[in-house]
Scaffold this motif. Structure first.
Motif, mmCIF file in Angstrom:
data_model
loop_
_atom_site.group_PDB
_atom_site.id
_atom_site.type_symbol
_atom_site.label_atom_id
_atom_site.label_comp_id
_atom_site.label_asym_id
_atom_site.label_seq_id
_atom_site.Cartn_x
_atom_site.Cartn_y
_atom_site.Cartn_z
ATOM 1 N N SER A 52 -8.280 83.376 108.677
ATOM 2 C CA SER A 52 -7.220 83.523 107.759
ATOM 3 C C SER A 52 -7.786 83.893 106.416
ATOM 4 O O SER A 52 -6.611 84.369 105.485
ATOM 5 C CB SER A 52 -6.880 81.833 107.542
ATOM 6 O OG SER A 52 -8.156 81.218 107.521
ATOM 7 N N ASP A 53 -9.069 84.104 106.125
ATOM 8 C CA ASP A 53 -9.358 84.332 104.626
ATOM 9 C C ASP A 53 -9.196 85.811 104.656
ATOM 10 O O ASP A 53 -8.541 86.402 103.482
ATOM 11 C CB ASP A 53 -10.798 84.228 104.407
ATOM 12 C CG ASP A 53 -11.205 82.748 104.444
ATOM 13 O OD1 ASP A 53 -10.257 81.974 103.986
ATOM 14 O OD2 ASP A 53 -12.547 82.358 104.641
ATOM 15 N N ARG A 56 -5.432 86.395 103.941
ATOM 16 C CA ARG A 56 -4.895 85.984 102.529
ATOM 17 C C ARG A 56 -5.544 87.071 101.668
ATOM 18 O O ARG A 56 -4.804 87.696 100.575
ATOM 19 C CB ARG A 56 -5.655 84.857 102.114
ATOM 20 C CG ARG A 56 -5.015 84.190 100.836
ATOM 21 C CD ARG A 56 -5.370 82.774 100.456
ATOM 22 N NE ARG A 56 -5.084 81.791 101.448
ATOM 23 C CZ ARG A 56 -4.058 81.160 101.266
ATOM 24 N NH1 ARG A 56 -3.268 81.108 100.281
ATOM 25 N NH2 ARG A 56 -3.794 80.274 102.373
ATOM 26 N N TRP A 59 -3.164 90.505 102.665
ATOM 27 C CA TRP A 59 -1.558 90.292 102.315
ATOM 28 C C TRP A 59 -1.193 89.222 101.253
ATOM 29 O O TRP A 59 -0.148 88.989 100.798
ATOM 30 C CB TRP A 59 -0.903 89.834 103.616
ATOM 31 C CG TRP A 59 -0.862 91.025 104.545
ATOM 32 C CD1 TRP A 59 0.095 92.148 104.601
ATOM 33 C CD2 TRP A 59 -1.762 91.507 105.590
ATOM 34 N NE1 TRP A 59 -0.083 92.935 105.512
ATOM 35 C CE2 TRP A 59 -1.452 92.599 106.125
ATOM 36 C CE3 TRP A 59 -2.734 90.808 105.977
ATOM 37 C CZ2 TRP A 59 -2.038 93.269 107.343
ATOM 38 C CZ3 TRP A 59 -3.560 91.559 107.180
ATOM 39 C CH2 TRP A 59 -3.157 92.617 107.571
ATOM 40 N N GLY A 60 -2.283 88.520 100.749
ATOM 41 C CA GLY A 60 -1.924 87.707 99.740
ATOM 42 C C GLY A 60 -1.600 86.420 100.212
ATOM 43 O O GLY A 60 -1.531 85.919 101.536
ATOM 44 N N ALA A 61 -1.193 85.431 99.290
ATOM 45 C CA ALA A 61 -0.751 84.048 99.487
ATOM 46 C C ALA A 61 0.601 84.264 100.297
ATOM 47 O O ALA A 61 1.407 84.876 99.836
ATOM 48 C CB ALA A 61 -0.791 83.093 98.395
ATOM 49 N N PRO A 62 0.706 83.292 101.330
ATOM 50 C CA PRO A 62 2.021 83.320 102.085
ATOM 51 C C PRO A 62 3.143 82.546 101.236
ATOM 52 O O PRO A 62 2.930 81.924 100.197
ATOM 53 C CB PRO A 62 1.667 82.466 103.218
ATOM 54 C CG PRO A 62 0.624 81.798 103.132
ATOM 55 C CD PRO A 62 -0.265 82.652 101.959
ATOM 56 N N ILE A 65 3.790 77.770 104.076
ATOM 57 C CA ILE A 65 2.824 77.480 105.202
ATOM 58 C C ILE A 65 3.500 76.228 105.846
ATOM 59 O O ILE A 65 3.889 75.144 105.384
ATOM 60 C CB ILE A 65 1.384 77.343 104.689
ATOM 61 C CG1 ILE A 65 0.718 78.271 104.272
ATOM 62 C CG2 ILE A 65 0.658 76.655 105.983
ATOM 63 C CD1 ILE A 65 -0.531 78.058 103.580
ATOM 64 N N TRP A 77 1.980 81.074 108.836
ATOM 65 C CA TRP A 77 2.064 81.744 107.538
ATOM 66 C C TRP A 77 3.276 82.672 107.344
ATOM 67 O O TRP A 77 3.370 83.549 107.991
ATOM 68 C CB TRP A 77 0.839 82.197 106.881
ATOM 69 C CG TRP A 77 -0.332 81.330 106.993
ATOM 70 C CD1 TRP A 77 -0.385 80.147 107.288
ATOM 71 C CD2 TRP A 77 -1.667 81.872 106.064
ATOM 72 N NE1 TRP A 77 -1.700 79.399 106.943
ATOM 73 C CE2 TRP A 77 -2.247 80.675 106.415
ATOM 74 C CE3 TRP A 77 -2.102 82.870 105.941
ATOM 75 C CZ2 TRP A 77 -3.631 80.771 105.784
ATOM 76 C CZ3 TRP A 77 -3.311 83.015 105.166
ATOM 77 C CH2 TRP A 77 -4.077 81.948 105.253
ATOM 78 N N TYR A 79 5.534 85.229 105.421
ATOM 79 C CA TYR A 79 5.571 86.188 104.239
ATOM 80 C C TYR A 79 7.015 86.721 104.188
ATOM 81 O O TYR A 79 7.587 86.357 104.976
ATOM 82 C CB TYR A 79 4.542 87.481 104.817
ATOM 83 C CG TYR A 79 3.095 86.968 104.581
ATOM 84 C CD1 TYR A 79 2.460 86.967 103.333
ATOM 85 C CD2 TYR A 79 2.355 86.342 105.502
ATOM 86 C CE1 TYR A 79 1.138 86.631 103.070
ATOM 87 C CE2 TYR A 79 1.124 85.901 105.189
ATOM 88 C CZ TYR A 79 0.317 86.005 104.339
ATOM 89 O OH TYR A 79 -0.919 85.592 104.095
ATOM 90 N N ASN A 89 -8.492 78.723 112.394
ATOM 91 C CA ASN A 89 -8.329 79.820 111.378
ATOM 92 C C ASN A 89 -8.103 81.306 111.829
ATOM 93 O O ASN A 89 -8.476 82.259 111.022
ATOM 94 C CB ASN A 89 -9.467 79.704 110.392
ATOM 95 C CG ASN A 89 -10.851 80.084 111.090
ATOM 96 O OD1 ASN A 89 -10.949 80.181 112.176
ATOM 97 N ND2 ASN A 89 -11.726 80.387 110.183
#
Length: 101
Positions: A52-53, A56, A59-62, A65, A77, A79, A89
């Protein structure tokens, strides 16, 4: 011979009773018309197993969630163009959202 026959009849009846009482599984079938399916080759998606890190970071923050829910914990998540499904994770699947006309 009679004891063997009684044993067999008893086993058959027990199996029949158990089989009839077993809850039936039911699942819905989802059909998506071919014309509304998204083209996975036109978008970059997280690969299965990605942490998951790393998702993120790439693709950045969703946008949103959902979850985690269940055991093992599954979260989504969302997008703008796709949804990533995580078990814990790690990515287990990525789905492109259908294009809106």
């Amino acid at each position: 011979m009679r004891n063997y026959r009684n044993l067999m009849v008893s086993a058959v009846l027990t199996t029949a009773v158990f089989a009839c009482s077993w809850p039936l599984a039911h699942a819905e079938q989802l059909r998506v018309p071919v014309g509304s399916q998204a083209d996975r080759s036109q978008i970059s998606l997280p690969a299965n197993g990605t942490k998951s890190d790393a998702v993120r970071a790439r693709w950045g923050a969703p946008v949103t969630i959902k979850g985690p829910v269940g055991q093992p914990p599954i979260s989504q998540w969302h997008y703008q163009d796709f949804v990533v499904y995580f078990e814990g994770n790690r990515v287990v699947h990525s789905v492109v959202k259908p294009q809106k006309d």
